[in-house]
Scaffold this active site. Structure first.
Site, PDB file in Angstrom:
ATOM      1  N   GLU A   1       0.706  -1.407  -0.072  1.00  0.00           N
ATOM      2  CA  GLU A   1      -0.019  -0.092  -0.343  1.00  0.00           C
ATOM      3  C   GLU A   1       0.924   1.690   0.168  1.00  0.00           C
ATOM      4  O   GLU A   1       2.004   1.158   0.980  1.00  0.00           O
ATOM      5  CB  GLU A   1      -0.990  -0.037   1.062  1.00  0.00           C
ATOM      6  CG  GLU A   1      -1.941  -0.923   0.690  1.00  0.00           C
ATOM      7  CD  GLU A   1      -2.892  -0.708   2.801  1.00  0.00           C
ATOM      8  OE1 GLU A   1      -2.508  -1.948   3.008  1.00  0.00           O
ATOM      9  OE2 GLU A   1      -2.762  -0.092   3.093  1.00  0.00           O
TER      10      GLU A   1
ATOM     11  N   CYS B   1       3.352   8.367   1.725  1.00  0.00           N
ATOM     12  CA  CYS B   1       3.437   7.162   2.328  1.00  0.00           C
ATOM     13  C   CYS B   1       4.080   5.870   1.792  1.00  0.00           C
ATOM     14  O   CYS B   1       2.368   5.184   1.001  1.00  0.00           O
ATOM     15  CB  CYS B   1       2.534   7.332   3.215  1.00  0.00           C
ATOM     16  SG  CYS B   1       3.070   6.040   4.679  1.00  0.00           S
TER      17      CYS B   1
ATOM     18  N   CYS C   1       6.037  -7.486   7.064  1.00  0.00           N
ATOM     19  CA  CYS C   1       6.891  -6.423   8.283  1.00  0.00           C
ATOM     20  C   CYS C   1       7.124  -8.243   9.081  1.00  0.00           C
ATOM     21  O   CYS C   1       6.133  -8.621   9.356  1.00  0.00           O
ATOM     22  CB  CYS C   1       6.344  -5.758   8.640  1.00  0.00           C
ATOM     23  SG  CYS C   1       7.927  -5.092  10.020  1.00  0.00           S
TER      24      CYS C   1
ATOM     25  N   CYS D   1       4.706  -5.932  15.533  1.00  0.00           N
ATOM     26  CA  CYS D   1       4.691  -4.591  16.481  1.00  0.00           C
ATOM     27  C   CYS D   1       2.724  -4.770  16.488  1.00  0.00           C
ATOM     28  O   CYS D   1       1.620  -4.992  16.294  1.00  0.00           O
ATOM     29  CB  CYS D   1       4.434  -3.489  16.459  1.00  0.00           C
ATOM     30  SG  CYS D   1       5.978  -3.166  15.696  1.00  0.00           S
TER      31      CYS D   1
ATOM     32  N   ASN E   1      -4.248   4.148  15.718  1.00  0.00           N
ATOM     33  CA  ASN E   1      -5.514   3.899  15.102  1.00  0.00           C
ATOM     34  C   ASN E   1      -5.892   2.286  15.596  1.00  0.00           C
ATOM     35  O   ASN E   1      -5.086   1.444  14.829  1.00  0.00           O
ATOM     36  CB  ASN E   1      -5.280   3.820  13.857  1.00  0.00           C
ATOM     37  CG  ASN E   1      -6.535   4.075  12.531  1.00  0.00           C
ATOM     38  OD1 ASN E   1      -7.486   3.638  13.067  1.00  0.00           O
ATOM     39  ND2 ASN E   1      -5.888   5.493  11.800  1.00  0.00           N
TER      40      ASN E   1
ATOM     41  N   CYS F   1      -1.238   2.305   6.559  1.00  0.00           N
ATOM     42  CA  CYS F   1      -0.850   0.961   5.904  1.00  0.00           C
ATOM     43  C   CYS F   1      -0.685  -0.648   6.156  1.00  0.00           C
ATOM     44  O   CYS F   1      -0.996  -0.461   7.514  1.00  0.00           O
ATOM     45  CB  CYS F   1       0.455   1.575   5.264  1.00  0.00           C
ATOM     46  SG  CYS F   1       0.514   2.799   4.276  1.00  0.00           S
TER      47      CYS F   1
ATOM     48  N   SER G   1      11.776   5.860   7.910  1.00  0.00           N
ATOM     49  CA  SER G   1      11.026   6.150   9.862  1.00  0.00           C
ATOM     50  C   SER G   1      11.329   4.026   9.924  1.00  0.00           C
ATOM     51  O   SER G   1      10.646   3.081   9.613  1.00  0.00           O
ATOM     52  CB  SER G   1       9.713   5.593   9.812  1.00  0.00           C
ATOM     53  OG  SER G   1       8.764   4.964  11.095  1.00  0.00           O
TER      54      SER G   1
ATOM     55  N   SER H   1      10.523   5.234  15.896  1.00  0.00           N
ATOM     56  CA  SER H   1       9.711   4.681  16.193  1.00  0.00           C
ATOM     57  C   SER H   1       9.780   4.308  18.342  1.00  0.00           C
ATOM     58  O   SER H   1      10.148   2.671  18.011  1.00  0.00           O
ATOM     59  CB  SER H   1       8.549   3.378  15.814  1.00  0.00           C
ATOM     60  OG  SER H   1       7.833   3.966  14.163  1.00  0.00           O
ATOM     61  N   LEU H   2       9.028   4.949  18.773  1.00  0.00           N
ATOM     62  CA  LEU H   2       9.849   4.680  19.941  1.00  0.00           C
ATOM     63  C   LEU H   2       9.099   3.841  21.032  1.00  0.00           C
ATOM     64  O   LEU H   2       9.091   3.122  21.064  1.00  0.00           O
ATOM     65  CB  LEU H   2      10.426   6.018  20.328  1.00  0.00           C
ATOM     66  CG  LEU H   2      10.904   5.162  21.694  1.00  0.00           C
ATOM     67  CD1 LEU H   2      12.040   5.534  21.831  1.00  0.00           C
ATOM     68  CD2 LEU H   2      11.176   7.288  22.779  1.00  0.00           C
ATOM     69  N   HIS H   3       7.664   4.136  20.873  1.00  0.00           N
ATOM     70  CA  HIS H   3       5.976   3.887  21.433  1.00  0.00           C
ATOM     71  C   HIS H   3       6.462   3.314  23.214  1.00  0.00           C
ATOM     72  O   HIS H   3       5.434   3.128  23.890  1.00  0.00           O
ATOM     73  CB  HIS H   3       5.928   2.786  20.457  1.00  0.00           C
ATOM     74  CG  HIS H   3       5.536   3.183  19.687  1.00  0.00           C
ATOM     75  ND1 HIS H   3       5.223   3.674  18.780  1.00  0.00           N
ATOM     76  CD2 HIS H   3       6.077   2.183  18.877  1.00  0.00           C
ATOM     77  CE1 HIS H   3       4.775   3.918  17.710  1.00  0.00           C
ATOM     78  NE2 HIS H   3       5.498   2.879  17.579  1.00  0.00           N
TER      79      HIS H   3
ATOM     80  N   CYS I   1      -0.171  -3.036  14.936  1.00  0.00           N
ATOM     81  CA  CYS I   1      -0.496  -2.887  13.827  1.00  0.00           C
ATOM     82  C   CYS I   1      -0.788  -3.560  12.302  1.00  0.00           C
ATOM     83  O   CYS I   1      -0.246  -5.291  12.700  1.00  0.00           O
ATOM     84  CB  CYS I   1       1.039  -2.982  13.276  1.00  0.00           C
ATOM     85  SG  CYS I   1       1.948  -2.454  11.291  1.00  0.00           S
TER      86      CYS I   1
ATOM     87  N   GLY J   1       6.044  -2.476   6.152  1.00  0.00           N
ATOM     88  CA  GLY J   1       7.658  -3.224   6.647  1.00  0.00           C
ATOM     89  C   GLY J   1       8.020  -2.331   7.409  1.00  0.00           C
ATOM     90  O   GLY J   1       8.210  -1.198   7.380  1.00  0.00           O
ATOM     91  N   GLU J   2       9.606  -2.940   7.176  1.00  0.00           N
ATOM     92  CA  GLU J   2      10.633  -1.886   8.093  1.00  0.00           C
ATOM     93  C   GLU J   2      11.592  -1.752   7.173  1.00  0.00           C
ATOM     94  O   GLU J   2      12.802  -2.635   6.858  1.00  0.00           O
ATOM     95  CB  GLU J   2      11.537  -3.075   9.019  1.00  0.00           C
ATOM     96  CG  GLU J   2      12.580  -2.185  10.389  1.00  0.00           C
ATOM     97  CD  GLU J   2      12.375  -1.055  10.362  1.00  0.00           C
ATOM     98  OE1 GLU J   2      11.661  -0.703  11.007  1.00  0.00           O
ATOM     99  OE2 GLU J   2      13.172  -0.060  10.024  1.00  0.00           O
TER     100      GLU J   2
HETATM  101  N1  SAH Z   1       8.781   0.503  10.479  1.00  0.00           N
HETATM  102  C1  SAH Z   1       8.660   1.078  10.018  1.00  0.00           C
HETATM  103  C2  SAH Z   1       7.895   2.449   9.546  1.00  0.00           C
HETATM  104  C3  SAH Z   1       6.762   1.848   9.053  1.00  0.00           C
HETATM  105  S1  SAH Z   1       5.161   2.222  10.234  1.00  0.00           S
HETATM  106  C4  SAH Z   1       8.425   1.861  11.933  1.00  0.00           C
HETATM  107  O1  SAH Z   1       7.640   0.904  12.653  1.00  0.00           O
HETATM  108  O2  SAH Z   1       8.523   2.600  11.983  1.00  0.00           O
HETATM  109  C5  SAH Z   1       5.397   3.875  10.722  1.00  0.00           C
HETATM  110  C6  SAH Z   1       4.544   4.255  11.699  1.00  0.00           C
HETATM  111  O3  SAH Z   1       3.195   3.641  12.185  1.00  0.00           O
HETATM  112  C7  SAH Z   1       4.921   3.752  12.634  1.00  0.00           C
HETATM  113  O4  SAH Z   1       5.504   4.723  13.915  1.00  0.00           O
HETATM  114  C8  SAH Z   1       4.279   2.615  13.661  1.00  0.00           C
HETATM  115  O5  SAH Z   1       4.453   2.604  14.816  1.00  0.00           O
HETATM  116  C9  SAH Z   1       2.903   3.758  13.357  1.00  0.00           C
HETATM  117  N2  SAH Z   1       1.986   3.044  13.216  1.00  0.00           N
HETATM  118  C10 SAH Z   1       1.247   1.118  13.416  1.00  0.00           C
HETATM  119  N3  SAH Z   1       0.544   0.981  13.601  1.00  0.00           N
HETATM  120  C11 SAH Z   1      -0.633   2.050  13.943  1.00  0.00           C
HETATM  121  C12 SAH Z   1      -1.692   2.368  14.148  1.00  0.00           C
HETATM  122  N4  SAH Z   1      -2.589   0.976  14.266  1.00  0.00           N
HETATM  123  N5  SAH Z   1      -1.585   3.238  15.179  1.00  0.00           N
HETATM  124  C13 SAH Z   1      -1.164   4.850  14.643  1.00  0.00           C
HETATM  125  N6  SAH Z   1       0.415   4.481  14.189  1.00  0.00           N
HETATM  126  C14 SAH Z   1       0.781   2.851  14.038  1.00  0.00           C
HETATM  127 FE1  SF4 Z   2       6.289  -3.598  11.043  1.00  0.00          FE
HETATM  128 FE2  SF4 Z   2       6.362  -0.756  11.516  1.00  0.00          FE
HETATM  129 FE3  SF4 Z   2       4.315  -2.178  11.710  1.00  0.00          FE
HETATM  130 FE4  SF4 Z   2       6.236  -2.935  13.743  1.00  0.00          FE
HETATM  131  S1  SF4 Z   2       4.807  -0.984  13.565  1.00  0.00           S
HETATM  132  S2  SF4 Z   2       5.304  -4.117  12.900  1.00  0.00           S
HETATM  133  S3  SF4 Z   2       8.240  -2.312  12.655  1.00  0.00           S
HETATM  134  S4  SF4 Z   2       5.577  -1.687   9.998  1.00  0.00           S
END
Ligand code: SAH
Ligand code: SF4
Length: 439
Positions: A144, A163, A170, A174, A351, A394, A252, A275-277, A177, A220-221
């Site tokens: 996407e 984006c 991936c 996480c 989300n 995505c 990212s 992406s710290l979280h 996601c 993807g990462e």
């Molecule tokens: N893999 C990389 C880039 C793709 S994800 C990464 O994790 O950084 C891009 C961003 O979208 C990341 O910060 C990820 O944590 C965030 N993301 C993924 N799922 C999400 C969700 N359900 N709600 C909000 N942000 C989300």
């Molecule tokens: Fe992969 Fe980024 Fe989604 Fe984590 S947030 S599963 S690293 S795409």
């Protein structure tokens, strides 16, 4: 980077187990987490065909094109004619390039693919402000991209941010996601990454608009596919190719240290987002399973080296999950971790697109978190959740295409997530402090 000395995850840290094999198997790139419970992937979209071995034309460097034409006794200007059509969007196939003789067009078609995306389904949302595309690739895998339009406001000009995806699926997994629950299908090739941007440039050109920014926040990462991603960044920021400024490209990452170090050594002006979280190691192990391989302190140190080397502010992204990572204790830990660094923190209410047991943080908790960071002098923004937001969106369409998982698979996944997070939340998440003893 060695694995962390201790791990809360049974079966991952094997150091104390007897090992009859003197040559241990290489460590996997991503330690198994939710997948180890049979909870991932939640559903699969099998490849439907073989990959087309012809490289995409957008992956051919100017030098490669020069030698391709020279090998056929053709002058250098032919390479420029071709590149001009590839990058301007004026042609949709080699056959559209009428300035090239027909036999050359046929020879190009044999060697290269004009576009590596075989089909695209477009959907509009947010009253036309957000456009999503589900791109199909040669082997039937789908990725996407999401286009976000930001209308002009005050002195700020209209912006359009795209984006894009770096992998189909991936492996990091996480638990909030939508892409993470698919598991990794495969890496994208350089041209497959660039062609998402070519697709949107052409669509925008038809509206008389231009692309302002590209962010690797799709599926993807990116730094687990660094060769293709960095080659794509080079082409996208090359004035003779896609021509977007380096500062308008954001990578990212969930914290792949060797990839960050590689970006540092390149000394380009790409923007880095981490992406710290969570700023607590045990909680980050749960939210970003890659933390067990690349611990957050080391990730932040590598990101700080990047900002020292490039002068660029690093963005730290925090997906805000209700009562999971949004407590006052988490806010304080984040403030301590990032205090004094060239950093920007972006808080993104989760989300609810994936099959998690969790909910987004309500606005007042996000604001409370933001105030703590701002009081520590950290530049902090709260990302308005457009419903379909960057990154969060995505993976959603690709997951839809893969089909609805069975209720059993959903339950297995929710149980695995609950199990993993329970210990981390007990260990000092600050819930007790909030519930009984604020202060
Ligand atoms: N893999 C990389 C880039 C793709 S994800 C990464 O994790 O950084 C891009 C961003 O979208 C990341 O910060 C990820 O944590 C965030 N993301 C993924 N799922 C999400 C969700 N359900 N709600 C909000 N942000 C989300
Ligand atoms: Fe992969 Fe980024 Fe989604 Fe984590 S947030 S599963 S690293 S795409």
């Amino acid at each position: 980077m060695p694995p962390p000395a201790t791990s809360a995850v049974p079966g991952y840290h094997h150091a104390s187990m007897p090992n009859p094999d003197p040559a241990p198997a290489p460590e996997p790139d991503v330690p198994p987490t939710y997948g180890a419970d049979g909870a991932l992937p939640i559903i699969d979209l099998p490849a439907s065909g073989p990959q087309d071995e012809r490289p995409g034309i957008s992956d051919a460097s100017p030098q490669e094109l020069l030698s391709w034409f020279a090998d056929r006794g053709e002058a250098a200007f032919r390479a420029r004619q071709l590149a001009d059509h590839v990058w301007s969007g004026r042609a949709q196939s080699f056959d559209d390039i009428h300035t090239l003789p027909a036999p050359l067009r046929a020879a190009l078609e044999e060697t290269y693919r004009f576009c590596t995306i075989t089909g695209t389904e477009r959907r509009s949302a947010d009253g036309g402000l957000t456009d999503k595309a589900l791109h199909t690739l040669d082997d039937g895998r789908a990725v996407e991209s999401v286009l976000m339009r930001y209308p002009a406001r005050g002195s700020r000009r209209e912006r359009t941010t795209l984006c894009i995806s770096s992998q189909a699926g991936c492996a990091v997994g996480c638990p909030f996601c939508a892409t993470g629950e698919l598991g990794l299908w495969r890496d994208l090739r350089t041209a497959e990454i660039i062609d998402q941007a070519r697709f949107w440039r052409n669509e925008l050109a038809a509206e008389g608009r231009r692309l302002s920014n590209i962010v690797f926040m799709g599926m993807g990462e990116p730094l687990l596919n660094p060769d293709a991603v960095l080659a794509a960044c080079a082409a996208l920021s090359d004035g003779n190719r896609f021509g977007l400024g380096q500062r308008h490209i954001t990578v990212s990452t969930s914290g792949v240290i060797p990839g960050i170090e590689r970006m540092t050594s390149l000394r380009r002006q790409y923007k880095l987002a981490v992406s710290l979280h969570a700023a607590r190691p045990d909680l980050r192990d749960v939210l970003v399973p890659l933390n067990r391989k690349y611990p957050l302190e080391d990730v932040v140190a590598a990101a700080t080296d990047y900002s020292d080397a490039t002068g660029r502010r690093v963005t730290y992204e925090m997906v805000m999950i209700d009562r999971i990572n949004d407590t006052p204790a988490d806010a304080r830990a984040t403030a301590e971790l990032l205090r004094g660094r060239l950093a920007h923190v972006n808080l993104i209410p989760m989300n609810p697109v994936a099959h998690t047991p969790w909910q987004p943080s309500p606005p007042e908790r996000v604001e409370g978190f933001a105030s703590t960071l701002r009081a520590a002098g950290l530049h902090t923004t709260v990302r308005r959740n457009r419903g379909i937001d960057i990154g969060a969106a995505c993976g959603q369409l690709a997951a839809e295409m893969a089909g609805e998982p069975t209720p059993e698979a959903v339950q297995r996944r929710r149980d695995a997530i609950e199990r993993r997070s329970a210990a981390a939340l007990l260990n000092g998440g600050g819930r007790a402090e909030e519930e009984g003893n604020p202060g």
